[in-house]
Design a protein around this motif. Sequence first.
Motif, mmCIF file in Angstrom:
data_model
loop_
_atom_site.group_PDB
_atom_site.id
_atom_site.type_symbol
_atom_site.label_atom_id
_atom_site.label_comp_id
_atom_site.label_asym_id
_atom_site.label_seq_id
_atom_site.Cartn_x
_atom_site.Cartn_y
_atom_site.Cartn_z
ATOM 1 N N GLN A 148 -1.539 17.643 0.766
ATOM 2 C CA GLN A 148 -2.039 17.480 2.123
ATOM 3 C C GLN A 148 -1.576 18.583 3.054
ATOM 4 O OE1 GLN A 148 -1.316 13.380 3.211
ATOM 5 N NE2 GLN A 148 -2.953 12.707 1.834
ATOM 6 N N ALA B 205 0.289 7.002 -6.660
ATOM 7 C CA ALA B 205 -0.955 7.731 -6.895
ATOM 8 C C ALA B 205 -0.771 9.216 -6.618
ATOM 9 C CB ALA B 205 -2.066 7.162 -6.016
ATOM 10 N N ARG B 206 -0.138 9.522 -5.488
ATOM 11 C CA ARG B 206 -0.085 10.923 -5.074
ATOM 12 C C ARG B 206 1.000 11.710 -5.786
ATOM 13 N NH1 ARG B 206 0.542 12.531 0.629
ATOM 14 N NH2 ARG B 206 0.157 14.534 -0.348
ATOM 15 N N ARG C 122 -4.641 15.102 -2.957
ATOM 16 C CA ARG C 122 -3.271 14.932 -3.458
ATOM 17 C C ARG C 122 -2.296 15.822 -2.696
ATOM 18 N NH1 ARG C 122 -1.740 16.255 -8.479
ATOM 19 N NH2 ARG C 122 -3.563 17.521 -8.967
ATOM 20 N N SER D 22 9.766 8.039 -1.624
ATOM 21 C CA SER D 22 9.146 8.991 -0.713
ATOM 22 C C SER D 22 10.183 9.806 0.046
ATOM 23 C CB SER D 22 8.193 8.290 0.242
ATOM 24 O OG SER D 22 8.903 7.380 1.032
ATOM 25 N N ILE E 255 1.861 1.972 -3.653
ATOM 26 C CA ILE E 255 0.677 2.401 -4.407
ATOM 27 C C ILE E 255 0.343 3.855 -4.058
ATOM 28 C CG2 ILE E 255 -1.827 2.076 -4.580
ATOM 29 C CD1 ILE E 255 -0.571 -0.085 -6.068
ATOM 30 N N GLU E 256 0.383 4.182 -2.780
ATOM 31 C CA GLU E 256 0.020 5.536 -2.395
ATOM 32 C C GLU E 256 0.982 6.558 -2.981
ATOM 33 O OE1 GLU E 256 -0.107 6.705 1.775
ATOM 34 O OE2 GLU E 256 -0.507 8.733 0.980
ATOM 35 N N PHE E 257 2.266 6.221 -2.946
ATOM 36 C CA PHE E 257 3.229 7.178 -3.487
ATOM 37 C C PHE E 257 3.021 7.389 -4.980
ATOM 38 C CE2 PHE E 257 6.943 9.095 -5.118
ATOM 39 C CZ PHE E 257 7.274 10.020 -4.132
ATOM 40 N N PRO F 53 0.811 -1.224 0.000
ATOM 41 C CA PRO F 53 0.000 0.000 0.000
ATOM 42 C C PRO F 53 0.847 1.277 0.000
ATOM 43 C CG PRO F 53 -0.292 -1.256 2.051
ATOM 44 C CD PRO F 53 0.513 -2.102 1.127
ATOM 45 N N GLN F 54 2.036 1.222 0.594
ATOM 46 C CA GLN F 54 2.888 2.424 0.614
ATOM 47 C C GLN F 54 3.351 2.821 -0.784
ATOM 48 O OE1 GLN F 54 6.063 2.819 3.435
ATOM 49 N NE2 GLN F 54 4.932 1.802 5.070
ATOM 50 N N ARG G 57 -7.222 6.308 -8.235
ATOM 51 C CA ARG G 57 -7.418 5.718 -6.909
ATOM 52 C C ARG G 57 -6.597 4.428 -6.831
ATOM 53 N NH1 ARG G 57 -12.620 6.331 -8.562
ATOM 54 N NH2 ARG G 57 -12.934 4.086 -8.631
ATOM 55 N N PRO G 58 -6.294 3.960 -5.609
ATOM 56 C CA PRO G 58 -5.492 2.730 -5.468
ATOM 57 C C PRO G 58 -6.059 1.540 -6.252
ATOM 58 C CG PRO G 58 -5.700 3.822 -3.342
ATOM 59 C CD PRO G 58 -6.544 4.600 -4.300
#
Lengths: 498, 498
Positions: free
Chosen positions: B36, A178-179, B34, A375, A174-176, A171-172, A190-191
């Motif tokens: 924050q 995406a954002r 996106r 990140s 994927i989030e990076f 998930p980490q 979205r994820p």
Amino acid sequence: MALPVETFFLHPDAQGTLQSQIQQMIAQGILSGRFQRGEKLPSTRKLALHLGVSRITVTIAYTELLANDYLTSKGRSGYYVSDNAPVPPAFTPSQVGPDAVDWTRAIGQRFSGGDMPRKPADWGGYRYPFIYGQADPELFDHANWRLCALKALGQKDFTALTTDYYDQDDPQLIEFIARHTLSRRGITARPEQILITLGAQNALWLTTQVLLTQRRRAALEDPCYHALRDILSQSRCHVTPVRVDADGMPPDAIPPNTDVIFTTPSHQCPTTNTMPMHRRHELLERAAEMDALIVEDDYEFEMSFLKSPSPALKSLDTDGRVIYVGSFSKSLFPGLRLGYLVGSEPFIREARALRASVLRHPPGHVQRTAAYFLSLGHHDALIRRMGSALHDRREVMSAAIAAHGLQIAGQGAYGGSSFWMRAADGVDTQELARRLQARGVLIEPGHAFFSGPSRSRNYYRLAYSSIPAGRIADGVALIAEEMRALSDLGLNAVGNWP
Amino acid sequence: MALPVETFFLHPDAQGTLQSQIQQMIAQGILSGRFQRGEKLPSTRKLALHLGVSRITVTIAYTELLANDYLTSKGRSGYYVSDNAPVPPAFTPSQVGPDAVDWTRAIGQRFSGGDMPRKPADWGGYRYPFIYGQADPELFDHANWRLCALKALGQKDFTALTTDYYDQDDPQLIEFIARHTLSRRGITARPEQILITLGAQNALWLTTQVLLTQRRRAALEDPCYHALRDILSQSRCHVTPVRVDADGMPPDAIPPNTDVIFTTPSHQCPTTNTMPMHRRHELLERAAEMDALIVEDDYEFEMSFLKSPSPALKSLDTDGRVIYVGSFSKSLFPGLRLGYLVGSEPFIREARALRASVLRHPPGHVQRTAAYFLSLGHHDALIRRMGSALHDRREVMSAAIAAHGLQIAGQGAYGGSSFWMRAADGVDTQELARRLQARGVLIEPGHAFFSGPSRSRNYYRLAYSSIPAGRIADGVALIAEEMRALSDLGLNAVGNWP
């Protein structure tokens, strides 16, 4: 090293006394190269216990092998493979006879025989490696990658990452993506609309399997990334190659019954041309007209060191028609095998299920290490450093190419890491590459990028992602020299764009 | 964290003044989640340069956003997303409308819908996890794995491992498997006969693609590993399930026109039964008669803590008829995704070409780390430690099962990590699992392992690879309690073997 006792088996069908079977087993191990000089054998007690025979049987077998110089004994410390033991033959066939299986019949589907251009495995040992797609260890931020890998090996992360994820991703990461990564390309996702893949190749493969069947038609650029052509031909769908021009794939040339269009708008592969904005809109309109999908391979967008990259085709897509393929092979390193797919949920759901069936998920530790590297900002810093190095190399190379009168057929307006080159019509660049290799120069013949029977043989790709700036001029000089030697055959016949 | 300037795009089709476009772009970034709270925006100078607009335009846009409380300014240090900025909705749709694409039509092949038994992602939080196939972090040698990973991250290894291997594997890992791992199974193989895969599942998938087509027939064990059934049904070959007995797959029951036989002789999955030597010979003879191939999934052979494992079926094969599948998922950890295929060269060549097309190669760093862990002896030590822990747990579990009168349908004579259990005929173990989960107990219902329409619903698997010995008795007591509650319906109807 000690040979573990589990390595020893008595064959259930073996003939002869137990003692001779043990002797034979050890002699065969030595002769086949499995047991090597100086390696320690299990103690007689241990081996006897393991094989379920009496200790005296093993001791006699060992003594015989001592006498024959297969083994040597070092007093109380035990038995070792002797330095004078017979040397195994260099080539050790595993079976005495040929297979009883007729493999021509047994193999249901063939996959070998694609024409991926081969680089020599020891390309790093060549002085002038104008090869594409390999990482330059001089530019990579090895120290920080190592720290990120260590962080991902910490107790807490590690415990989370050792488990079977089934069909899920880290998930980490994927989030990076995406954002940060996608937002740089103007894409919002979205994820559930993102799937991590084993590199861009794996993303293209999954996409092809989900979208194409024997009854469907794909359009792909000509020339194009050769592995994509192999993937499509294995899927047995109908394939129409569409000849690209200086603006990339011309939408009008795509046949009306196409289901999926494969394109590389940021840097056309291999010509490196960028598709202008008006054509991107035309391409989307053309696809909407036919109700076709578009697969956008956005490779190398990070290498835009000349000006900011234009937003991805996917960012202009309001229909959910574009499937986006991203990769970290160019901006991190190809051995990492990490890429991603972005698309509408129904598509990603099928691609995820197929990935689960084929391999479950990319290794967790690799995903988490990349998530940290991204990140913590190391990836951005790396891209800036690479951009500046590539910029320098490109200028040196541009000058050398001009000085020697070599002809550029395509060069990315935004940057990139290669030039697409054209030789005189009569020149076979495969022959050119062979001659140059003998002189320490590696180039990529262009033949494999083209589709169909009448492939152009006089193109080649010169990349500057793996060669230091200081060697470029000499390398280009050697290319020009061999080119002159070869083009004495057909120098006058310089034609038009392919 | 600072928001990189590359994240900002002006949409080429946007309406309104440049200033209002910039304002909107930033507000949307905040509203979509996106950007924050507390994140720093690029300086006005930088953003103006990036967007190609005048600096005053950006400054006015920022000032407007300050006034609306989207942004906050910290004097000279710049602009930040305000703590009072509007909160993005919890669910942020990426597109306003639904897709224009009809995905029911666009998807050519469906892969979702297999019935993999799902474990809850947070299984580690349950008190009694009788689940199969996950690593126990208490047993794993994390410290040495970390050291091996570090070694593989050293400069020299790293440079070698970052490059694209194309279709090749790490020679160090291949050599270790050939010399040590396979020799323990009585198998001799040359490097060209070994292919590294992303776990055993990937090995089975590659094998299926190469050997089976719509016109060919596979025989597989019933019950069997459910993912294998999904893989075979996706390949659209004909599939005959062959009901196993206490000795595994009965050769006589395999239909005469079978092309490929899938079997798990060491520990039948899921019944854990071991195929005796005489049946292994019969199976090889049967296959030779029909000229069929055998795929031997030798999973979990390392977990033979009760007695030495029998040699692999492949070790008895002189025809080249057996394809061997090995895995490090059980003896290292499943998130590693590392397994291997051993077979005749013509087969491995095709599997290698297919793997290259699908994903090129498993990540280099993962391969090298495993090679070090194996060759430094840590794997052997780990297996001994796991064997001893599993032995203890098995005894505790055996006793608890007997004390509560639960019925064992299969237990490995050599060891293993699970019991195959049978409930009374009327009991649906899926319902049992649901009730138990609410009480902190995870079991695996057996339904998904069976083939065909009339699947037995009263089997379940209890693994002891992830539960500490001290919790086993209480967990089994809870199972027995819920079982009694459920089997009040059909307790008397205890039938014969499935």
